[in-house]
Structures are given as structure tokens and as C-alpha cells.
Design a protein around this motif. Sequence first.
Motif, PDB file in Angstrom:
ATOM      1  N   GLU A 221      18.904 -35.783  21.562  1.00  0.00           N
ATOM      2  CA  GLU A 221      19.602 -36.588  20.566  1.00  0.00           C
ATOM      3  C   GLU A 221      19.334 -36.089  19.155  1.00  0.00           C
ATOM      4  O   GLU A 221      20.245 -36.033  18.318  1.00  0.00           O
ATOM      5  CB  GLU A 221      19.193 -38.055  20.699  1.00  0.00           C
ATOM      6  N   VAL A 225      22.477 -34.888  16.871  1.00  0.00           N
ATOM      7  CA  VAL A 225      22.775 -35.650  15.655  1.00  0.00           C
ATOM      8  C   VAL A 225      22.490 -34.814  14.404  1.00  0.00           C
ATOM      9  O   VAL A 225      23.292 -34.797  13.459  1.00  0.00           O
ATOM     10  CB  VAL A 225      21.954 -36.961  15.631  1.00  0.00           C
ATOM     11  N   ASP A 294      26.525 -42.116  17.624  1.00  0.00           N
ATOM     12  CA  ASP A 294      25.188 -41.968  18.199  1.00  0.00           C
ATOM     13  C   ASP A 294      24.750 -43.255  18.895  1.00  0.00           C
ATOM     14  O   ASP A 294      24.236 -43.229  20.015  1.00  0.00           O
ATOM     15  CB  ASP A 294      24.196 -41.589  17.101  1.00  0.00           C
TER      16      ASP A 294
END
Length: 374
Positions: A221, A225, A294
Motif C-alpha cells: 500500500e 499510494v 486508497d
Amino acid sequence: MTMRTIFKSWIERYFSDEEAIILLLVLVAGFAAIIWLGRMLAPFFTALIIAFLLQGAVSALTRRRVPHLLAVVIVFLAFVSVLLTLAFILMPLIWNQLVGLVQETPRMFASGQDWLDALQSRYPNLITPDQMQSWIGVASREISQLGQRALTLSLASLGNIMALIIYLVLVPILVFFMLKDRDKLVGFILSLLPQKRDLMTRIWHEMDAQIANYIRGKFIEIIIVGSVAFFTFAYFRLPYSALLAVLVGFSVLVPYIGAAVATLPVAAVAGFHFGISDEFVYVLIAYGVIQALDGNVLSPVLFSETNNIHPVSIIVAVLFFGGIWGFWGIFFAIPLATLLKALVHAWPRGLRSQGEGRGKSMPQRVKEDETAAL
């Protein structure tokens, strides 16, 4: 029912087995070592976490019939390549942008003061001169403290450089041997534990599944991101894109709080560079879209196999572990909360299952443990 009876029944429920008492002692010793020896053994703990992350790749290669040593070498070389890229390409870029941002902070402060003056002259009843002077005084103190911290950091840079060199040398060596001799190290640790460890096995399977999914998912992640944020900021020609992208990437470690904190520098840099214009609004909209995707798409996909932690538990974990260990406490607050949740969830179930399984044969219990692990 008296308090003594309640306490006695609680003890009998959770600590009636000697294995539960041994597990409690192991946990207390582990947390004590982290609290009192954490700074001294920081390279070891760092290498342990990295090896835990890389073990998934090694296991994936060995399942494809790649020899264990060759799989370890391939994964280790990939890790060293990423480490060198971070050390010699990304870190200097981020450092230069950080220095530039610190040097430009007084100009940003002056621009903000001019904006407040214009706002006060336009809306004299909304913002009084006393309020404006109070805000300016608070901002001035924060700027001066930031300068003092930067000076202190520069004076202590020699010690930081030596610590960085130690990390760059020791951590890769420890990671390699942890991956290469994983079976030997695990066997040695198991030899120190009692042979009867059904409860520990159940709890370990529970914690391993939860923490492995969480840490690996968070790593992915952060990369996704941060990369999307960098290309987005670069598309809008926003200054300090790499620095802001790293901040946005690491903000996912602290849900809810991290996104709110990362919004302030993004909005401040965009406001100073573009002013109150359409580009400023577009940057904030793009940043909001990144955070929304997200939270609603990427995070559920990555953590679909991980039990969700209630937002209240997340905030309490960040406050508690952050108060104990500072930045690293915030960094590992969610994994530690996941560990505690898995422990609390598995302990009573493990005791009940162990009691129910006493009448079963050992092969049956081993088979059930393997099924629980899957």
C-alpha cells in the motif's frame, strides 16, 4: 459471588494449564526486551522485520521448486538492489527537497501573513487584529523551533551518519542469515520451549496469519499510494513532489490520523506555489481522490483476509504505543494492536480447543492444527 471467587475463576479459565503460564512469561520477557533493549537491539529487530517480509518471496520461489539457497540469494539481491536505490538515489533527492522546503519556509510564512492581512482587511468583523497577531505569534514560535531542531539535527549529523552506516552493514548481513538459516533458528527457539505447546502453536498460527497479511499489505500500500501521489504531484508541477509523495505514502500507516496530517503540508505547498487558484483546487481534488481510492478500494483488496480493527482501537494503539516508543511506536502501532487482538482472540479458544482435544489422538490434533494454520 465475591471478588475473590471471580478472580479465582478467571485464573482457572485462562491460566489453569502450565503452557498458558509459560506463554505469559514468554510474552512478558519479549515485551520487556523490546522496551529496555529496543534501542540497543534496533538493527536486529529491523532485520527481523525485513526477513519476515522477504520470507514470503522465498517461500513462493521454493514452492516453484527453486532450491532454498538459490531462492534466498535471488530475494536477497533484490532487497540489496532496492536498498541501494533508496540510499543513493531516493534519499538524496528527498533530503535536498527537505532542505529546500526548510529554507523556503520563511517565504511561505510571509506569504501566509500577507494572505491573513488581506483576509482581515476584507472581513474585519470575522477576524480581529488581536486574533491575527495571536496566530502570527504562534506561527513564529513554531518556525523558530523548527529552525532550532534543524540546527540540532545538523550538529548531530555525524552520529546519525555513523548509525546509518551501521544499519547499512549489519542489517543486510542479519537479513541474509535469517533467511538462509531460518529452519535452524526456528528449531533452536522451539528447543527452548516445552514439547507440549498446542496452545502456543494455535496462537502462533493466528498471529502469523494476521501480522503477515497486515505488514506485507501495508508495504504494498505504501509503494502504490506513494508512487501514485508522486506522479500526480509531478503532473501538476508541484514543488517537492518526492518529499510530499513519501509523506503521503507513509501516512497510510496511521489510518484516519495519517491522512489528515499529510493534508496540511500538501495544501500548504500547493497554496504557496499556486495561490488560491484553479490549480490549487485541482491538486486538493486529486489528493482527495487518492485518499478515497486508497480507503475504499485498495485497502479492502489488500486486507480482505485480515480481520478489521475498530477505529477506536487504532487511535488508542497509536496514542499508547506512540507515547511509549515515539515515532517507532506510531510506526508499529497497528501491527502491535493486530498482535494483541490475535492473542486475545486465540487464547480462550486455544484453551477450550485444547481441553476438547485431550481425548483425541495426536495425529488428529496435528491435522486440526494444520487445518487451522491454513
